[in-house]
Enzyme design. Structure first.
Site, PDB file in Angstrom:
ATOM      1  N   ASP A   1       0.859  -1.195   0.000  1.00 31.45           N
ATOM      2  CA  ASP A   1       0.000   0.000   0.000  1.00 31.45           C
ATOM      3  C   ASP A   1       0.890   1.238   0.000  1.00 31.45           C
ATOM      4  OD1 ASP A   1      -3.262   0.227   0.884  1.00 31.45           O
ATOM      5  OD2 ASP A   1      -2.070   2.082   0.990  1.00 31.45           O
TER       6      ASP A   1
ATOM      7  N   ASP B   1       3.848   2.230  -4.436  1.00 32.87           N
ATOM      8  CA  ASP B   1       2.990   3.116  -5.213  1.00 32.87           C
ATOM      9  C   ASP B   1       2.741   2.431  -6.559  1.00 32.87           C
ATOM     10  OD1 ASP B   1       1.818   5.016  -6.812  1.00 32.87           O
ATOM     11  OD2 ASP B   1       3.288   6.586  -6.404  1.00 32.87           O
ATOM     12  N   VAL B   2       1.509   2.023  -6.805  1.00 32.92           N
ATOM     13  CA  VAL B   2       1.215   1.227  -8.011  1.00 32.92           C
ATOM     14  C   VAL B   2       1.405   2.014  -9.309  1.00 32.92           C
ATOM     15  CG1 VAL B   2      -0.373  -0.360  -6.831  1.00 32.92           C
ATOM     16  CG2 VAL B   2      -1.286   1.696  -7.951  1.00 32.92           C
TER      17      VAL B   2
ATOM     18  N   TYR C   1     -14.096   7.167 -12.213  1.00 30.61           N
ATOM     19  CA  TYR C   1     -14.233   5.890 -11.508  1.00 30.61           C
ATOM     20  C   TYR C   1     -14.866   4.843 -12.438  1.00 30.61           C
ATOM     21  CZ  TYR C   1     -14.974   2.565  -7.764  1.00 30.61           C
ATOM     22  OH  TYR C   1     -14.927   1.430  -6.982  1.00 30.61           O
TER      23      TYR C   1
ATOM     24  N   LYS D   1     -12.793   1.595 -14.090  1.00 31.36           N
ATOM     25  CA  LYS D   1     -13.223   0.243 -13.718  1.00 31.36           C
ATOM     26  C   LYS D   1     -13.656  -0.560 -14.951  1.00 31.36           C
ATOM     27  CE  LYS D   1     -12.249   0.358  -9.425  1.00 31.36           C
ATOM     28  NZ  LYS D   1     -11.205  -0.514  -8.885  1.00 31.36           N
TER      29      LYS D   1
HETATM   30  N1  LIG Z   1     -15.627  -0.246  -0.862  1.00 30.66           N
HETATM   31  C1  LIG Z   1     -16.575  -0.315  -1.810  1.00 30.66           C
HETATM   32  O1  LIG Z   1     -17.755   0.011  -1.590  1.00 30.66           O
HETATM   33  C2  LIG Z   1     -16.212  -0.795  -3.181  1.00 30.66           C
HETATM   34  C3  LIG Z   1     -17.248  -1.096  -4.086  1.00 30.66           C
HETATM   35  C4  LIG Z   1     -16.925  -1.526  -5.354  1.00 30.66           C
HETATM   36  C5  LIG Z   1     -15.608  -1.660  -5.715  1.00 30.66           C
HETATM   37  N2  LIG Z   1     -14.613  -1.349  -4.816  1.00 30.66           N
HETATM   38  C6  LIG Z   1     -13.231  -1.520  -5.252  1.00 30.66           C
HETATM   39  O2  LIG Z   1     -12.603  -2.425  -4.373  1.00 30.66           O
HETATM   40  C7  LIG Z   1     -11.218  -2.114  -4.246  1.00 30.66           C
HETATM   41  C8  LIG Z   1     -10.873  -1.981  -2.788  1.00 30.66           C
HETATM   42  O3  LIG Z   1     -11.686  -0.997  -2.210  1.00 30.66           O
HETATM   43  P1  LIG Z   1     -11.449  -0.472  -0.736  1.00 30.66           P
HETATM   44  O4  LIG Z   1     -12.789  -0.298  -0.144  1.00 30.66           O
HETATM   45  O5  LIG Z   1     -10.445  -1.307  -0.030  1.00 30.66           O
HETATM   46  O6  LIG Z   1     -10.844   0.975  -1.079  1.00 30.66           O
HETATM   47  P2  LIG Z   1     -10.110   1.963  -0.068  1.00 30.66           P
HETATM   48  O7  LIG Z   1     -10.275   3.348  -0.633  1.00 30.66           O
HETATM   49  O8  LIG Z   1     -10.563   1.716   1.334  1.00 30.66           O
HETATM   50  O9  LIG Z   1      -8.608   1.510  -0.171  1.00 30.66           O
HETATM   51  C9  LIG Z   1      -7.805   1.779  -1.273  1.00 30.66           C
HETATM   52  C10 LIG Z   1      -6.365   1.563  -0.826  1.00 30.66           C
HETATM   53  O10 LIG Z   1      -5.523   1.820  -1.948  1.00 30.66           O
HETATM   54  C11 LIG Z   1      -4.398   2.522  -1.478  1.00 30.66           C
HETATM   55  N3  LIG Z   1      -3.824   3.286  -2.586  1.00 30.66           N
HETATM   56  C12 LIG Z   1      -4.281   4.415  -3.145  1.00 30.66           C
HETATM   57  N4  LIG Z   1      -3.431   4.847  -4.097  1.00 30.66           N
HETATM   58  C13 LIG Z   1      -2.426   3.941  -4.144  1.00 30.66           C
HETATM   59  C14 LIG Z   1      -1.259   3.824  -4.917  1.00 30.66           C
HETATM   60  N5  LIG Z   1      -0.930   4.748  -5.839  1.00 30.66           N
HETATM   61  N6  LIG Z   1      -0.426   2.781  -4.709  1.00 30.66           N
HETATM   62  C15 LIG Z   1      -0.732   1.848  -3.755  1.00 30.66           C
HETATM   63  N7  LIG Z   1      -1.818   1.907  -2.975  1.00 30.66           N
HETATM   64  C16 LIG Z   1      -2.660   2.948  -3.179  1.00 30.66           C
HETATM   65  C17 LIG Z   1      -4.917   3.427  -0.374  1.00 30.66           C
HETATM   66  O11 LIG Z   1      -3.875   3.851   0.492  1.00 30.66           O
HETATM   67  C18 LIG Z   1      -5.941   2.521   0.299  1.00 30.66           C
HETATM   68  O12 LIG Z   1      -5.368   1.800   1.361  1.00 30.66           O
HETATM   69  C19 LIG Z   1     -11.006  -0.841  -5.047  1.00 30.66           C
HETATM   70  O13 LIG Z   1     -10.481  -1.180  -6.303  1.00 30.66           O
HETATM   71  C20 LIG Z   1     -12.389  -0.265  -5.172  1.00 30.66           C
HETATM   72  O14 LIG Z   1     -12.528   0.543  -6.307  1.00 30.66           O
HETATM   73  C21 LIG Z   1     -14.887  -0.934  -3.570  1.00 30.66           C
END
Ligand SMILES: NC(=O)c1ccc[n+]([C@@H]2O[C@H](COP(=O)([O-])OP(=O)(O)OC[C@H]3O[C@@H](n4cnc5c(N)ncnc54)[C@H](O)[C@@H]3O)[C@@H](O)[C@H]2O)c1
Length: 273
Positions: free
Chosen positions: A43, A69-70, A184, A188
Site C-alpha cells: 500500500d 505506489d502502483v 471511476y 473500472k
Molecule cells: N468499498 C466499496 O464500496 C467498493 C465497491 C466496489 C468496488 N470497490 C473496489 O474495491 C477495491 C478496494 O476498495 P477499498 O474499499 O479497499 O478501497 P479503499 O479506498 O478503502 O482503499 C484503497 C487503498 O488503496 C491505497 N492506494 C491508493 N493509491 C495507491 C497507490 N498509488 N499505490 C498503492 N496503494 C494505493 C490506499 O492507500 C488505500 O489503502 C477498489 O479497487 C475499489 O474501487 C470498492
C-alpha cells in the site's frame, strides 16, 4: 478428485494485495492469510500496511508489509522483488488499490464536480492509479508466475464499470448536487477490458486472470444514503465489508481452476435490474 476443503487451501501460496490497507483490501489480506497464504500487504500508506501485516502475524500468519505506489514502475518492481526475496515465489496478485471516492463522510468533499467541470487532473490521477496501476502490477507479477508456470491475478472492479451510476441516489434536497465521478466508472470498465486481454494473452500459460466486481460496501454512510442505495439493490441493503471474502477466495484458489477472463459480480443484485 481434490477434497472440498483442499480446493480452498492456499497453504504454501504467496499473495500480494495492492491497496491491502483499504477497507476491502484488508479483508482480502485476512481472507488469504486465513486460507494459509503468505501475504504481502502492499500500500502507498506504509504505516497502515504495516498495521495490517502486524494483525496477520498476530493471528499466526506469515505476512509482510511493503510500501508501494502502483503508479511507479520502480516501486512496483521493488514490491515484487521484496515478495520473492521473502518467499521465493508469487502465486496470487490482487489488484485492489484504487482511488475510490466513496460516499461516506470521509470522502464527502470529492463529489461536487459535474461532468462538464470535471478536472483533467483528477481524471488523470484516477487513470494512473486505477488503470495504469493494474497494468504495471500485473506486468511485474506475471514474470515470476511465468517462470513458475502458474499464477492467479484478480482485478477488483466495480458495478460502475458495468453500468452507469444512478446519479439520483447521490442527490439530497437542499444540498448542492453531488455525483459519482466519471473517472471511476471509466477506469473500472477499463480494468475489465484489461482482465480479458490478460486472460487470453496468457492462454496456455496456466495464468488465470479474473475480475471481482463488488457492489457498495457499508462504511458508516449516512442513513439517507443507505436507504436510497438499499432501495436500488435487489437484496435491499449495502454489502458488509466481509461479504466479498468468499468470492475472493474462490478466485484465488483451486476452486476456480476452470475460470479465466471472467467477472464475478457480488453486488446484491444491483446490476440485475
Ligand atoms: N468499498 C466499496 O464500496 C467498493 C465497491 C466496489 C468496488 N470497490 C473496489 O474495491 C477495491 C478496494 O476498495 P477499498 O474499499 O479497499 O478501497 P479503499 O479506498 O478503502 O482503499 C484503497 C487503498 O488503496 C491505497 N492506494 C491508493 N493509491 C495507491 C497507490 N498509488 N499505490 C498503492 N496503494 C494505493 C490506499 O492507500 C488505500 O489503502 C477498489 O479497487 C475499489 O474501487 C470498492
Amino acid at each position: 478428485m481434490v477434497k472440498l476443503p483442499e480446493l480452498f487451501d492456499l497453504k504454501s501460496r504467496v499473495a500480494i494485495v495492492t491497496g491491502g490497507a483499504g477497507l476491502l483490501g484488508t479483508q482480502f489480506c485476512i481472507t488469504l492469510a486465513e486460507a494459509g497464504a503468505r501475504v504481502v500487504v502492499a500500500d502507498i500508506n506504509a504505516e497502515a500496511a504495516q498495521a495490517v501485516a502486524d494483525q496477520l502475524v498476530k493471528g499466526g500468519a506469515e505476512a509482510l508489509a511493503v510500501s508501494a505506489d502502483v503508479t511507479d514502475p520502480q516501486s512496483v518492481a521493488q514490491m515484487v522483488f521484496a515478495t520473492q526475496d521473502a518467499y521465493s515465489r508469487l502465486d496470487i496478485l490482487v489488484n485492489s488499490a484504487a482511488l475510490d471516492p466513496k460516499f461516506d463522510p470521509q470522502h464527502a468533499k470529492q463529489h461536487t464536480n459535474s461532468f462538464e467541470d470535471y478536472p483533467l487532473e483528477i481524471w488523470n490521477q484516477a487513470l494512473e492509479v486505477n488503470l495504469t496501476g493494474v497494468f504495471l502490477c500485473s506486468q511485474a507479477a506475471v514474470k515470476p508466475m511465468l517462470e513458475q508456470g502458474s499464477g492467479v491475478v484478480i482485478n477488483i472492479c466495480s458495478t460502475y464499470g458495468l453500468a452507469g451510476p444512478d446519479q439520483r441516489i447521490y442527490q439530497r434536497e437542499g444540498q448542492s448536487p453531488a455525483y459519482k465521478p466519471v473517472a471511476y466508472s471509466v477506469t473500472k470498465a477499463g480494468v475489465l477490458g484489461l482482465t480479458k486481454y490478460l486472460a487470453t494473452y496468457y492462454a496456455g500459460k496456466n495464468i488465470r486472470v479474473n475480475a471481482l466486481t463488488p457492489g457498495g460496501v457499508f462504511n458508516d454512510h449516512e442513513d439517507e444514503f443507505v436507504k436510497v442505495y438499499s432501495a436500488r439493490t435487489v437484496l435491499g441493503r449495502m454489502a458488509e465489508k466481509d461479504e466479498m471474502n468468499g468470492a475472493l477466495l474462490f478466485l484465488a484458489s483451486d476452486a476456480s481452476t476452470y475460470m479465466t477472463g471472467a467477472n464475478l459480480v457480488v453486488d446484491g443484485g444491483w446490476t440485475a435490474w
